[in-house]
Each structure stands twice: as C-alpha cells, then as structure tokens.
Design an enzyme around this catalytic site. Structure first.
Site, PDB file in Angstrom:
ATOM      1  N   GLU A 122       9.602  16.047  14.675  1.00 57.73           N
ATOM      2  CA  GLU A 122      10.049  15.856  13.298  1.00 57.73           C
ATOM      3  C   GLU A 122       9.313  16.842  12.390  1.00 57.73           C
ATOM      4  OE1 GLU A 122       8.953  12.130  11.396  1.00 57.73           O
ATOM      5  OE2 GLU A 122      10.993  11.956  10.629  1.00 57.73           O
TER       6      GLU A 122
ATOM      7  N   GLY B 217       3.030   4.182  13.024  1.00 58.14           N
ATOM      8  CA  GLY B 217       3.671   2.909  13.360  1.00 58.14           C
ATOM      9  C   GLY B 217       3.039   2.283  14.602  1.00 58.14           C
TER      10      GLY B 217
ATOM     11  N   GLY C  43       7.138   4.780   7.982  1.00 57.62           N
ATOM     12  CA  GLY C  43       6.323   5.983   8.076  1.00 57.62           C
ATOM     13  C   GLY C  43       6.555   6.657   9.409  1.00 57.62           C
ATOM     14  N   SER C  44       5.558   7.397   9.854  1.00 54.78           N
ATOM     15  CA  SER C  44       5.725   8.175  11.083  1.00 54.78           C
ATOM     16  C   SER C  44       5.609   7.277  12.318  1.00 54.78           C
ATOM     17  CB  SER C  44       4.652   9.257  11.135  1.00 54.78           C
ATOM     18  OG  SER C  44       3.379   8.650  11.156  1.00 54.78           O
ATOM     19  N   THR C  45       6.167   7.749  13.404  1.00 53.18           N
ATOM     20  CA  THR C  45       6.105   7.009  14.660  1.00 53.18           C
ATOM     21  C   THR C  45       4.649   6.866  15.114  1.00 53.18           C
ATOM     22  OG1 THR C  45       8.316   7.693  15.274  1.00 53.18           O
ATOM     23  CG2 THR C  45       6.858   7.092  17.084  1.00 53.18           C
TER      24      THR C  45
ATOM     25  N   GLU D  80       9.866   1.027  10.568  1.00 59.14           N
ATOM     26  CA  GLU D  80      10.929   2.007  10.265  1.00 59.14           C
ATOM     27  C   GLU D  80      10.268   3.368  10.407  1.00 59.14           C
ATOM     28  OE1 GLU D  80      14.019   1.570   9.587  1.00 59.14           O
ATOM     29  OE2 GLU D  80      14.214  -0.500   8.892  1.00 59.14           O
TER      30      GLU D  80
ATOM     31  N   LYS E 105       0.849  -1.195   0.000  1.00 54.40           N
ATOM     32  CA  LYS E 105       0.000   0.000   0.000  1.00 54.40           C
ATOM     33  C   LYS E 105       0.883   1.243   0.000  1.00 54.40           C
ATOM     34  CE  LYS E 105      -1.805   3.005   2.754  1.00 54.40           C
ATOM     35  NZ  LYS E 105      -1.777   4.218   1.910  1.00 54.40           N
TER      36      LYS E 105
ATOM     37  N   CYS F 168      13.779  10.617   6.434  1.00 46.25           N
ATOM     38  CA  CYS F 168      13.640  10.138   7.814  1.00 46.25           C
ATOM     39  C   CYS F 168      14.912  10.371   8.613  1.00 46.25           C
ATOM     40  CB  CYS F 168      13.290   8.659   7.801  1.00 46.25           C
ATOM     41  SG  CYS F 168      14.382   7.688   6.761  1.00 46.25           S
TER      42      CYS F 168
HETATM   43  P1  NAP Z   1       2.629   8.334   7.597  1.00 47.08           P
HETATM   44  O1  NAP Z   1       1.642   9.410   7.607  1.00 47.08           O
HETATM   45  O2  NAP Z   1       2.953   7.626   8.851  1.00 47.08           O
HETATM   46  O3  NAP Z   1       2.120   7.308   6.500  1.00 47.08           O
HETATM   47  C1  NAP Z   1       2.822   6.148   6.149  1.00 47.08           C
HETATM   48  C2  NAP Z   1       1.860   5.162   5.554  1.00 47.08           C
HETATM   49  O4  NAP Z   1       0.910   4.772   6.546  1.00 47.08           O
HETATM   50  C3  NAP Z   1       1.051   5.709   4.379  1.00 47.08           C
HETATM   51  O5  NAP Z   1       0.883   4.709   3.421  1.00 47.08           O
HETATM   52  C4  NAP Z   1      -0.240   6.095   5.060  1.00 47.08           C
HETATM   53  O6  NAP Z   1      -1.328   6.203   4.204  1.00 47.08           O
HETATM   54  C5  NAP Z   1      -0.412   4.985   6.065  1.00 47.08           C
HETATM   55  N1  NAP Z   1      -1.305   5.372   7.167  1.00 47.08           N
HETATM   56  C6  NAP Z   1      -1.586   6.614   7.635  1.00 47.08           C
HETATM   57  N2  NAP Z   1      -2.480   6.551   8.644  1.00 47.08           N
HETATM   58  C7  NAP Z   1      -2.781   5.243   8.815  1.00 47.08           C
HETATM   59  C8  NAP Z   1      -3.643   4.537   9.702  1.00 47.08           C
HETATM   60  N3  NAP Z   1      -4.391   5.169  10.618  1.00 47.08           N
HETATM   61  N4  NAP Z   1      -3.711   3.191   9.594  1.00 47.08           N
HETATM   62  C9  NAP Z   1      -2.974   2.536   8.669  1.00 47.08           C
HETATM   63  N5  NAP Z   1      -2.151   3.151   7.810  1.00 47.08           N
HETATM   64  C10 NAP Z   1      -2.045   4.484   7.876  1.00 47.08           C
HETATM   65  O7  NAP Z   1       4.024   8.826   7.027  1.00 47.08           O
HETATM   66  P2  NAP Z   1       4.259   9.737   5.764  1.00 47.08           P
HETATM   67  O8  NAP Z   1       3.752  11.097   6.087  1.00 47.08           O
HETATM   68  O9  NAP Z   1       3.764   9.066   4.550  1.00 47.08           O
HETATM   69  O10 NAP Z   1       5.869   9.725   5.682  1.00 47.08           O
HETATM   70  C11 NAP Z   1       6.654  10.486   6.505  1.00 47.08           C
HETATM   71  C12 NAP Z   1       7.114   9.715   7.733  1.00 47.08           C
HETATM   72  O11 NAP Z   1       7.782   8.524   7.347  1.00 47.08           O
HETATM   73  C13 NAP Z   1       8.114  10.475   8.550  1.00 47.08           C
HETATM   74  O12 NAP Z   1       7.806  10.347   9.912  1.00 47.08           O
HETATM   75  C14 NAP Z   1       9.431   9.799   8.232  1.00 47.08           C
HETATM   76  O13 NAP Z   1      10.412   9.949   9.209  1.00 47.08           O
HETATM   77  C15 NAP Z   1       9.009   8.397   8.075  1.00 47.08           C
HETATM   78  N6  NAP Z   1      10.002   7.627   7.300  1.00 47.08           N
HETATM   79  C16 NAP Z   1      10.793   6.713   7.939  1.00 47.08           C
HETATM   80  C17 NAP Z   1      11.774   6.008   7.242  1.00 47.08           C
HETATM   81  C18 NAP Z   1      12.657   5.002   7.918  1.00 47.08           C
HETATM   82  O14 NAP Z   1      13.268   4.201   7.231  1.00 47.08           O
HETATM   83  N7  NAP Z   1      12.767   4.984   9.224  1.00 47.08           N
HETATM   84  C19 NAP Z   1      11.919   6.209   5.873  1.00 47.08           C
HETATM   85  C20 NAP Z   1      11.099   7.138   5.239  1.00 47.08           C
HETATM   86  C21 NAP Z   1      10.136   7.835   5.974  1.00 47.08           C
HETATM   87  P3  NAP Z   1      -1.820   7.687   3.761  1.00 47.08           P
HETATM   88  O15 NAP Z   1      -0.855   8.166   2.797  1.00 47.08           O
HETATM   89  O16 NAP Z   1      -3.161   7.531   3.220  1.00 47.08           O
HETATM   90  O17 NAP Z   1      -1.803   8.551   4.986  1.00 47.08           O
END
Ligand code: NAP
Ligand code: MG
Length: 495
Positions: A399, A247, A242-244, A265, A189, A300
């Site tokens: 962040e 996660g 994604g975000s903490t 991650e 997804k 990230c």
């Molecule tokens: P995000 O908002 O946490 O979303 C990540 C994924 O989760 C998306 O596919 C999102 O779908 C889905 N999601 C959101 N809310 C959800 C819920 N309630 N239930 C199930 N799935 C859900 O993160 P982002 O804004 O896309 O990306 C930025 C974040 O990713 C930052 O915090 C960054 O640090 C982190 N990141 C970490 C790494 C690592 O390797 N550690 C690498 C890259 C990024 P939607 O798009 O529809 O919201």
C-alpha cells in the site's frame, strides 16, 4: 451548496482559535505530564498549534470517566439518546465551516471537499445511527409454554476508537455514530497528524447534551495513548481504522490484556479492472483517475492497481495519463483546488521511496513522479502513473497511500480476476464492462468487501463498508455496524 471565496477561507484561518487540549469528562484538560506535540499544516510545513500528548495516565482517567458515565447513558431510553445525537449532528452542520477549516489546515484536504464531503457526511452518519436506534427490536425465541426467552442486544461498555488521518471526521463518525447510539461510552484517539477536528467535536457533543464522560478525546501517539487503550483492562472494545500492521498490534494487545473485542478496518490495494468491451472509456478513465488521485491517493480503498485488457490498453492509458497531467495540486484553502498536499513529510518521503522502488523494479514512469510547488514548503506531489507494472512488484503489492497509479496489462477476463485477487488485501474492487454476464461473474469472483461495477467509490450509510482478508473484519456503516458495539443476551424467564 455554495462554497465561500478564497479570501473568506484565508481570513477565517487567520482568526481561528484552535483548542489542542484533550477532552475528558466534559471538559478540556492538559495531559497529565503537560507534554504537547505540534500540529503541522501540510500546505506550508509550519507548526500552528500545540496539542496535548496523552499517555497511559490520561487514558486511565478517561476510561474511568467513561465507565462512570456508562450506566446513565446505556439506560437512557433509545428515543432520548436519539434526540441528543440528532442535536449533535445538527451542531456539526451548524459549525461546518470551522470544522472544515480545522480539517483542511490539519491534513491538507481541499476545503471544497471538507465543506461538501467530510463534515456533512460525518453529521449524516451520526444522525443515521441515531435515527435507527429506536426502531430496532429484540427477539422472543420460540420455546415451551411455561418459558419466555428474550434475545436482546446490550451495549458493550467502554469503546475505544483509534483512527487514521486520511478522513479524520468521517472515520471518527463511523465509530461514534453506532457506538454512542447503542449506549456505549467512548474514548477517541485521533491520529497524531489529525487531532484538531476530533477535539472540537468533543465540545460540540457536550453542547448537544451528551453527558460528561460519554465521549472523550485523547490526542497522542500510537505507541503511548493508542497502546494504552489497546492494553487497558477496563476497555471492552477497540474499534480501529488504520494500517494492517498496526491493526495486528491491537489483536496482540487484546490477547495480552482482557480479550477485549477488536474490529479492524485496514489497508487495501484495490484492483480497478477495465475490460476490452467497456464502451465508456472516457467515463472509466475519469473514475480510474479520481479513484487514485482523490485525497492525494490517501484513501484505504483507492483503486491503486489499474488492470486493463490488452486490446484497449493504449487507448485507455492515454486517457488516464492526460487526466493525471492536467491535474495540478494547489493550496487546499483555495476552493478551486482539487488536489492538496500529502499529510506530512514522512508520508511524502514514503511515497517518493516507492516511486524510486518502482523505477528500480523496471516499471515505466509515464506521469508525475516528483515533488511540486516547492516554494510553498508544502508536501505536494504530482499525480503519478506507472505503466508496465507486474503484479509481483512491490509497488503492485504494498500500500503506497499516495497519488500513484500502477497499470497492469492482462490478456483476458480470467487473468484480470486472478491478478485482482493476487493480494493480501480485500477491501474493494471495481470492474468496467458492458457484458452483464462478465459483470456478475466478476462481482462474485472478486475477493473484496465492496465491489463496484461500472462505477467507483460509491457508498451510503445504508450499505456496509469493510474488508476481506488482511483488510480487516467487522463493518462500518449500515445497521450491521451496530452489531459491533453490542452483545447478545438470552434471558430465560420461567413461569
Ligand atoms: P496507522 O499508522 O495504522 O495509524 C492508525 C492509528 O493507530 C493512529 O491513531 C495511530 O497513532 C495509531 N497507532 C500507530 N501505532 C500504534 C501502536 N503501536 N499501538 C497503538 N496504536 C497505534 O494508519 P495511518 O497511517 O494513520 O492511516 C493510514 C492507514 O489507514 C492505511 O493503511 C489505510 O489503508 C488505513 N485506512 C483504512 C480504512 C478502512 O476503512 N479500511 C480507512 C482509512 C484508512 P499515530 O498517529 O500516533 O501513529
Ligand atoms: Mg501513524
């Protein structure tokens, strides 16, 4: 590698046929409800393709397809899976320009980066994982003469990957490579902001010979498609980036459903320390600037907290600020552009809010801080630097995920380490020093999954990547990534 001209990319973007449907069981399908959402180009704010908005029903169909495909894929000889996945990697490279263009139009990443970075590195990750898979052996445990005990690794079954928008192809590949190589079937997804390259990737997998149902892509929203995967009783594993905050939801979904395995991650607030004995201030300044402005800070492991020893503070900050001021954003389709827009208006608004918060908290804005290229209607922000930041400020703890550097001044080495570690995150950290003892001491003292000494953002498929503390657990890349997608089985054979 030669990159095509500006005209080539603009023309090619005009003529591009873009698929927005989901990909399930080897073919494109609309969502069950027929609902779609619009993908927006962050360089001009215009919608340009309708994408299937999948929910719990589509997830159910995809999980069914993946489950049916599992035995065939898992039982295939590793050398045969390897051949198919190597072909998949080759096809990604053969379609590099198209994938790069999709990525650039979808998330605003400069075309130079997508062509030379994101796409080839995704192909490399899949090839690397494939090459490993027929070279890893099981174990025979020591035991009695009349007993043979085998310790083998088996694939988990149906793996769901939920990924973010900042590196859509790379983050997906970090999951696809090891999960498919070890014999799992998958549902990916992508983030709502970045579904297009993932959708294209699915068709390339089929073209490479990946059997139907082994790799499915479900575009949709987190609270619908993402949550349905998290709660599904027949998904064996969630691999999340994604975000903490999100996660942690997946840990709850697992607890509420089938105790599926979850690896996370997550976010970061990485410290980038420059000690007073560093003789290469120009090199360090370049690395600090690249570490926060690359991909418009939507990284990230971005080095978002500069921690500098007071003796060199003025000389160092001056260098960083002058790089920030010289770096102007531009159209991501222009190969000369090094800094594109932020991914969407929500993210731009979030980052602007933090710039406001920082000023109210008493930090000094010394570069950027405002929207730019307003005529384009794109989500551009000038590279921004705050000085006089203290580690208790929100801009130092939360962040921001944008091109915003927070500079903190410390008295000495010990304070640098203690400020660096004073965060809920632990994804990455870096230190610049000429003193070998301080380099080693810092590397051991910093609580992070990755530490760089006199460099920043180095990585390869041979080394694992992932975080300590609330930056998550489980590792992507390297042979360790394969462990996440397999379970150990002990087989006792009496004779
Ligand atoms: P995000 O908002 O946490 O979303 C990540 C994924 O989760 C998306 O596919 C999102 O779908 C889905 N999601 C959101 N809310 C959800 C819920 N309630 N239930 C199930 N799935 C859900 O993160 P982002 O804004 O896309 O990306 C930025 C974040 O990713 C930052 O915090 C960054 O640090 C982190 N990141 C970490 C790494 C690592 O390797 N550690 C690498 C890259 C990024 P939607 O798009 O529809 O919201
Ligand atoms: Mg999101």
């Amino acid at each position: 590698m030669t990159i095509q001209s500006r005209d080539y990319w603009f023309e090619r973007a005009q003529g591009l046929k873009i698929e927005g449907r989901a990909y399930i069981d080897g073919r494109y399908v609309a969502s069950v409800t027929g609902e779609t959402f619009r993908s927006v180009n962050p360089a001009n704010g215009l919608g340009f393709v309708d994408v299937a908005s999948c929910d719990v029903r589509d997830v159910d169909i995809a999980v069914g397809a993946a489950r049916r495909a599992f035995d065939g894929w898992a039982r295939m000889a590793p050398a045969d899976r390897k051949k198919i996945l190597l072909r998949f990697a080759e096809l990604i490279l053969a379609n590099r320009d198209e994938l790069a263009l999709l990525e650039t139009l979808n998330v605003g990443k400069p075309i130079t980066n997508t062509t030379t970075g994101d796409i080839p590195s995704a192909a490399n990750c899949i090839a690397w994982s494939a090459e490993a898979i027929d070279k890893i052996y099981g174990e025979v445990a020591p035991g009695a003469w009349d007993m043979t005990t085998l310790v083998v690794r088996e694939p988990l079954g149906v793996v769901a990957a939920v990924v973010p928008w900042n590196y859509p192809m790379s983050m997906s590949a970090w999951k696809i490579g090891p999960a498919l190589a070890t014999g799992n079937c998958m549902i990916l997804k992508p983030a709502e902001q970045s579904p297009l390259s993932a959708i294209r990737l699915a068709a390339l997998a089929t073209e490479a010979g990946v059997p139907d149902g082994v790799f499915n892509v479900i575009p949709g929203f987190g609270h619908t498609a993402g949550k349905a995967l998290g709660l599904h009783a027949d998904v064996d594993c969630i691999t999340f980036t994604g975000s903490t905050e999100v996660g942690k939801y997946f840990l709850q979904y697992s607890a509420q459903s089938n105790a599926k395995r979850v690896s996370l991650e997550l976010g970061g607030k990485s410290p980038h320390i420059v000690l007073a004995d560093c003789s290469d201030l120009d090199g360090a300044a370049k690395a600090v600037a690249a570490g926060i402005f690359a991909n418009a800070g939507q990284v990230c492991n971005a080095g978002s907290r500069l921690i500098v020893e007071e003796g060199i503070r003025d000389a160092f900050l001056e260098r960083v600020v002058s790089i920030a001021k010289a770096l102007s954003p531009g159209d991501p389709l222009d190969p000369a552009t090094r800094l594109g827009p932020l991914v969407d208006d929500t993210q731009l608004g979030r980052v602007l809010d933090y710039i406001d918060i920082g000023q109210k908290e008493g930090a000094r804005l010394v570069a950027g801080g405002a929207r730019t290229l307003l005529d384009s209607n794109g989500y551009y922000l000038s590279p921004t630097v705050f000085d006089g930041v203290s580690n208790s400020m929100r801009i130092a703890q939360e962040e921001i995920f944008g091109p915003v550097l927070c500079a903190l001044t410390v008295r000495d080495f010990d304070e640098a380490i203690s400020v660096a570690n004073d965060t809920i995150y632990g994804l990455a950290a870096a230190v610049w020093t000429d003193d070998i003892r301080k380099a080693h001491r810092a590397a051991k003292s910093l609580r992070a999954g990755v530490v760089w000494v006199n460099c920043f953002d180095k990585g390869s498929m041979s080394a694992p990547f992932g975080g300590f503390k609330q930056s998550g657990f489980g590792r992507d890349k390297s042979l360790h990534a394969l462990e996440k997608y397999t379970d150990l089985k002990s087989i006792w054979i009496a004779h």
